[in-house]
Design an enzyme around this catalytic site. Sequence first.
Site, PDB file in Angstrom:
ATOM      1  N   HIS A 137      -3.403   7.147   2.644  1.00 16.41           N
ATOM      2  CA  HIS A 137      -3.733   5.803   1.947  1.00 16.41           C
ATOM      3  C   HIS A 137      -5.217   5.357   2.366  1.00 16.41           C
ATOM      4  CE1 HIS A 137      -3.901   1.847   0.944  1.00 16.41           C
ATOM      5  NE2 HIS A 137      -3.666   1.380   1.827  1.00 16.41           N
TER       6      HIS A 137
ATOM      7  N   CYS B  33       0.715  -1.209   0.010  1.00 16.34           N
ATOM      8  CA  CYS B  33       0.102  -0.033   0.043  1.00 16.34           C
ATOM      9  C   CYS B  33       0.944   1.216   0.050  1.00 16.34           C
ATOM     10  CB  CYS B  33      -1.039  -0.121   1.329  1.00 16.34           C
ATOM     11  SG  CYS B  33      -2.319  -1.325   1.192  1.00 16.34           S
TER      12      CYS B  33
ATOM     13  N   ASN C 128     -10.122  -0.405  -0.672  1.00 14.56           N
ATOM     14  CA  ASN C 128      -8.672  -0.313  -0.548  1.00 14.56           C
ATOM     15  C   ASN C 128      -8.130  -0.612  -2.151  1.00 14.56           C
ATOM     16  OD1 ASN C 128      -5.816  -0.443  -0.059  1.00 14.56           O
ATOM     17  ND2 ASN C 128      -6.044  -1.326   1.601  1.00 14.56           N
TER      18      ASN C 128
HETATM   19  N1  COA Z   1     -18.464  -9.540   8.008  1.00 14.30           N
HETATM   20  C1  COA Z   1     -18.896  -9.694   9.274  1.00 14.30           C
HETATM   21  N2  COA Z   1     -18.017 -10.062  10.270  1.00 14.30           N
HETATM   22  C2  COA Z   1     -16.880  -9.854   9.978  1.00 14.30           C
HETATM   23  C3  COA Z   1     -16.439  -9.584   8.762  1.00 14.30           C
HETATM   24  C4  COA Z   1     -16.992  -9.265   7.762  1.00 14.30           C
HETATM   25  N3  COA Z   1     -16.772  -8.947   6.636  1.00 14.30           N
HETATM   26  N4  COA Z   1     -14.836  -9.664   8.924  1.00 14.30           N
HETATM   27  C5  COA Z   1     -14.763 -10.185  10.173  1.00 14.30           C
HETATM   28  N5  COA Z   1     -15.684 -10.212  10.932  1.00 14.30           N
HETATM   29  C6  COA Z   1     -16.019 -10.639  12.114  1.00 14.30           C
HETATM   30  C7  COA Z   1     -14.720 -11.555  12.719  1.00 14.30           C
HETATM   31  O1  COA Z   1     -14.582 -12.931  12.254  1.00 14.30           O
HETATM   32  C8  COA Z   1     -14.897 -11.322  14.285  1.00 14.30           C
HETATM   33  O2  COA Z   1     -15.574 -12.214  14.431  1.00 14.30           O
HETATM   34  P1  COA Z   1     -15.462 -12.875  16.125  1.00 14.30           P
HETATM   35  O3  COA Z   1     -15.558 -11.888  17.129  1.00 14.30           O
HETATM   36  O4  COA Z   1     -16.779 -14.002  16.173  1.00 14.30           O
HETATM   37  O5  COA Z   1     -14.033 -13.616  15.992  1.00 14.30           O
HETATM   38  C9  COA Z   1     -15.470  -9.772  14.304  1.00 14.30           C
HETATM   39  O6  COA Z   1     -16.123  -9.734  13.156  1.00 14.30           O
HETATM   40  C10 COA Z   1     -14.363  -8.685  14.653  1.00 14.30           C
HETATM   41  O7  COA Z   1     -13.137  -9.001  13.872  1.00 14.30           O
HETATM   42  P2  COA Z   1     -11.953  -8.135  13.870  1.00 14.30           P
HETATM   43  O8  COA Z   1     -10.920  -8.636  13.178  1.00 14.30           O
HETATM   44  O9  COA Z   1     -11.803  -7.983  15.290  1.00 14.30           O
HETATM   45  O10 COA Z   1     -12.715  -6.795  13.365  1.00 14.30           O
HETATM   46  P3  COA Z   1     -12.083  -5.305  13.502  1.00 14.30           P
HETATM   47  O11 COA Z   1     -12.638  -4.501  14.160  1.00 14.30           O
HETATM   48  O12 COA Z   1     -10.454  -5.507  13.619  1.00 14.30           O
HETATM   49  O13 COA Z   1     -12.031  -5.023  11.749  1.00 14.30           O
HETATM   50  C11 COA Z   1     -10.896  -4.962   9.777  1.00 14.30           C
HETATM   51  C12 COA Z   1     -11.631  -5.874  10.786  1.00 14.30           C
HETATM   52  C13 COA Z   1     -10.170  -5.649   8.682  1.00 14.30           C
HETATM   53  C14 COA Z   1     -11.896  -4.288   9.066  1.00 14.30           C
HETATM   54  C15 COA Z   1      -9.629  -4.026  10.380  1.00 14.30           C
HETATM   55  O14 COA Z   1      -9.179  -4.845  11.364  1.00 14.30           O
HETATM   56  C16 COA Z   1      -8.899  -3.366   9.585  1.00 14.30           C
HETATM   57  O15 COA Z   1      -9.404  -2.406   8.859  1.00 14.30           O
HETATM   58  N6  COA Z   1      -7.332  -3.505   9.615  1.00 14.30           N
HETATM   59  C17 COA Z   1      -6.587  -2.888   8.718  1.00 14.30           C
HETATM   60  C18 COA Z   1      -6.902  -3.697   7.215  1.00 14.30           C
HETATM   61  C19 COA Z   1      -6.216  -2.916   6.229  1.00 14.30           C
HETATM   62  O16 COA Z   1      -6.710  -1.853   5.904  1.00 14.30           O
HETATM   63  N7  COA Z   1      -5.149  -3.366   5.744  1.00 14.30           N
HETATM   64  C20 COA Z   1      -4.453  -2.851   4.518  1.00 14.30           C
HETATM   65  C21 COA Z   1      -3.062  -2.288   4.513  1.00 14.30           C
HETATM   66  S1  COA Z   1      -3.020  -0.778   5.386  1.00 14.30           S
END
Ligand code: COA
Length: 340
Positions: free
Chosen positions: A259, A119, A289
């Site tokens: 980003h 990214c 993204n």
């Molecule tokens: N729909 C519904 N539930 C989902 C889901 C989706 N698309 N994706 C994950 N979940 C669930 C998980 O399974 C988890 O369930 P559990 O508590 O029963 O295990 C719950 O939602 C919470 O998941 P978690 O990973 O803790 O959520 P989060 O608040 O961290 O959000 C992201 C997940 C990916 C959106 C977030 O971590 C993020 O944006 N990270 C950075 C990612 C990024 O942008 N990377 C690119 C490079 S910078």
Amino acid sequence: MTLMARTSAKIAGIQGYVPEYVLTNAELEQMVETSDEWITSRTGIQERRILKEDGKATSDMAAEAVKGLLAKTNIKPEDIDLTICGTVTPDTVFPDTANTINSKIGASNAWGFDINAACSGFLYALSTGARFVESGKYKKVLVIGVDMMSSIVDYQDRATCILFGDGAGAVLLEPSDNGFGIVDEIMRGDGQGRDYLIMKAGGSLNPPSAETVARREHFVHQEGKPVFKAAVKGMTDAVRLIMERNDITNDDVSWLVPHQANKRIISSVSNALDFPLAKVMMNIERYGNTTAATIPLCLWEWESKLQPGDKIILTAFGGGFTWGAIYLEWSYDGALVVNS
Ligand code: COA
């Protein structure tokens, strides 16, 4: 650290390209167990663009952006000296995508290479391109951020497939003739986060095999939480540092261009910097993204509002981890640009 000397590379034009197909949250609801409410509240993303045409790949999106860029800047392809392409989704592992782009746009006097910084790919490519222009030897350098994330996203993994989209953005770098251009940069890449955001197989460590395919290791693997935390810290620290050492405040900065990974990451960064969201470029709701393409896609959309001398800070964070910030002064009146 001493300040870098005032540089002479400027962005002389910008163009983006996104494919036509719109992948909505409603369609994702049919593919994995998720909901529009979850995706919107956790990421801010409502839709993304996906390249669906058979036989088309990353270089085709980049070539579309570059063709538009050359048309609006009135530059002939044979005048391009160098093409630098930030991407993690090259058409092929080799030859590199920059060379393929050169052939597709007719840049017959150019050379080029790819930069793999996930990214942060556009920032790395822009930094590199600026050095070539500053050398005095290169007058017209294409810097491209492009990714076809749909080619490496696992549409069975709800935690990643909702995040990514396809797109391209390209800028033309030229020597500055009006004192405005790229001023300073902070670039980092420490390798400490490589397990958190990775495509595990397909390289020399885990060459492709039936087993790697069965283990779905040719897709993006991400542990969202540590990436989220590190992204907020990395971008916040880089922006803060570049502002401090250039003696500029929030009031001086016209635009922060982060980003586009997650709306909550962007809000957290602007909150930590006490920077008003009204001056933060954000289009993640429509494109998701797009990895190396997010920053040039923002600049492209905001081009008509940009004025000579506008102080702009670009910041990115990505797999590796890689991150950084680039401070530039915009060099032309975007309102005067005629888009075909
Ligand atoms: N729909 C519904 N539930 C989902 C889901 C989706 N698309 N994706 C994950 N979940 C669930 C998980 O399974 C988890 O369930 P559990 O508590 O029963 O295990 C719950 O939602 C919470 O998941 P978690 O990973 O803790 O959520 P989060 O608040 O961290 O959000 C992201 C997940 C990916 C959106 C977030 O971590 C993020 O944006 N990270 C950075 C990612 C990024 O942008 N990377 C690119 C490079 S910078």
